[in-house]
Write a protein that holds these residues in place. Structure first.
Motif, PDB file in Angstrom:
ATOM      1  N   VAL A 103      85.179   2.686  21.485  1.00 30.46           N
ATOM      2  CA  VAL A 103      84.083   3.775  20.785  1.00 30.46           C
ATOM      3  C   VAL A 103      84.868   4.851  22.000  1.00 30.46           C
ATOM      4  O   VAL A 103      84.218   5.975  20.823  1.00 30.46           O
ATOM      5  CB  VAL A 103      82.896   2.920  21.567  1.00 30.46           C
ATOM      6  N   ALA A 115      84.970   8.573  19.737  1.00 32.78           N
ATOM      7  CA  ALA A 115      84.428   9.731  20.190  1.00 32.78           C
ATOM      8  C   ALA A 115      85.428  10.817  20.623  1.00 32.78           C
ATOM      9  O   ALA A 115      84.892  12.150  19.801  1.00 32.78           O
ATOM     10  CB  ALA A 115      83.608   9.163  21.205  1.00 32.78           C
ATOM     11  N   TRP A 116      86.394  10.962  21.329  1.00 35.76           N
ATOM     12  CA  TRP A 116      87.111  11.886  21.608  1.00 35.76           C
ATOM     13  C   TRP A 116      87.685  12.069  20.334  1.00 35.76           C
ATOM     14  O   TRP A 116      87.151  13.685  20.154  1.00 35.76           O
ATOM     15  CB  TRP A 116      88.136  10.881  22.790  1.00 35.76           C
ATOM     16  N   HIS A 143      80.127  13.132  24.970  1.00 43.37           N
ATOM     17  CA  HIS A 143      80.017  11.807  24.715  1.00 43.37           C
ATOM     18  C   HIS A 143      79.287  11.465  26.460  1.00 43.37           C
ATOM     19  O   HIS A 143      80.323  10.394  26.483  1.00 43.37           O
ATOM     20  CB  HIS A 143      80.906  10.835  23.868  1.00 43.37           C
ATOM     21  N   LEU A 167      78.145   8.219  26.794  1.00 42.30           N
ATOM     22  CA  LEU A 167      79.350   6.984  26.823  1.00 42.30           C
ATOM     23  C   LEU A 167      79.760   6.297  27.781  1.00 42.30           C
ATOM     24  O   LEU A 167      80.298   5.759  28.115  1.00 42.30           O
ATOM     25  CB  LEU A 167      80.350   7.244  25.212  1.00 42.30           C
TER      26      LEU A 167
END
Length: 219
Positions: free
Chosen positions: A195, A199-200, A149, A152
């Motif tokens: 977010v 995502a993690w 990611h 991000l």
């Protein structure tokens, strides 16, 4: 928060990979394990989001209340970043995370001091912290290898930089406008960290263990 390089695969949905934790009972190893948890990142997001919502809901509260909210936010965020910095593999990355954590804590203490409780002083402190934190996050997003990611993390760094610049550049003529702006940025930064936490969490459930967000997320 930026991410160190990955290592062994996780053993479960919320298992956390990371650098060797050293001998049993090693405090640094324990902090590294905690800092790799997606719940820890989620806690940092909530610590940023909650005061932002409170400021937007009660913008007409006294300056003392604003100073307390911002001061507590910076202190708590500094604690989260201190622990997260131990999840970094490279010593230089860990040092950068620790310095950002110290900056948050010092700014939080200054916000809680009565002589500095003016909107201009609060905006200056918060703007500097966001700007430095954003720069560190952007650097981590660009320089860290095998970063899940990455987009991000880079976006979080850019958001922090923009937030810092806007708060520092805005004239202090309207205290009401500055208070609303600070609250709005806290909400945006908190949502972005939320977010990143989710995502993690998704990355931890992948086949290969990614590296967790590291020093200085958006906030």
């Amino acid at each position: 928060m930026a991410m160190p390089r990955g290592s062994a695969p996780p053993s479960g949905p919320e298992s956390v990979p990371g650098p060797p934790t050293g001998p049993a009972g090693d405090p640094a190893g324990t902090l590294a394990i905690v800092g790799r948890s997606w719940l820890w990142i989620l806690g940092a997001a909530v610590a940023t989001l909650a005061p932002g919502v409170l400021i937007l809901v009660w913008p007409d509260e006294t300056l003392h209340v604003l100073a307390v909210l911002l001061g507590l936010n910076l202190l708590v965020t500094g604690c989260f970043r201190f622990v997260s910095s131990f999840a970094r593999r490279e010593h230089a990355d860990r040092l950068a995370g620790l310095l950002v954590a110290v900056l948050f804590v010092l700014a939080g203490v200054l916000c809680l001091r009565h002589p500095l409780q003016t909107v201009t002083a609060l905006s200056l402190l918060v703007g500097i912290v966001w700007l430095v934190s954003g720069v560190v996050t952007l650097h981590s997003g660009l320089a860290t290898a095998d970063l899940p990611h990455r987009g991000l993390v880079i976006a979080a760094g850019v958001l922090g930089i923009v937030a810092g610049i806007v708060v520092l550049a805005l004239p202090a003529e309207s205290a009401h406008a500055l208070i609303r702006l600070l609250g709005l940025w806290l909400v945006l930064l908190g949502l972005f960290e939320l977010v990143l936490a989710l995502a993690w969490r998704a990355a931890l459930r992948g086949s290969r263990a990614p590296a967790p967000p590291g020093p200085g997320t958006a906030a």
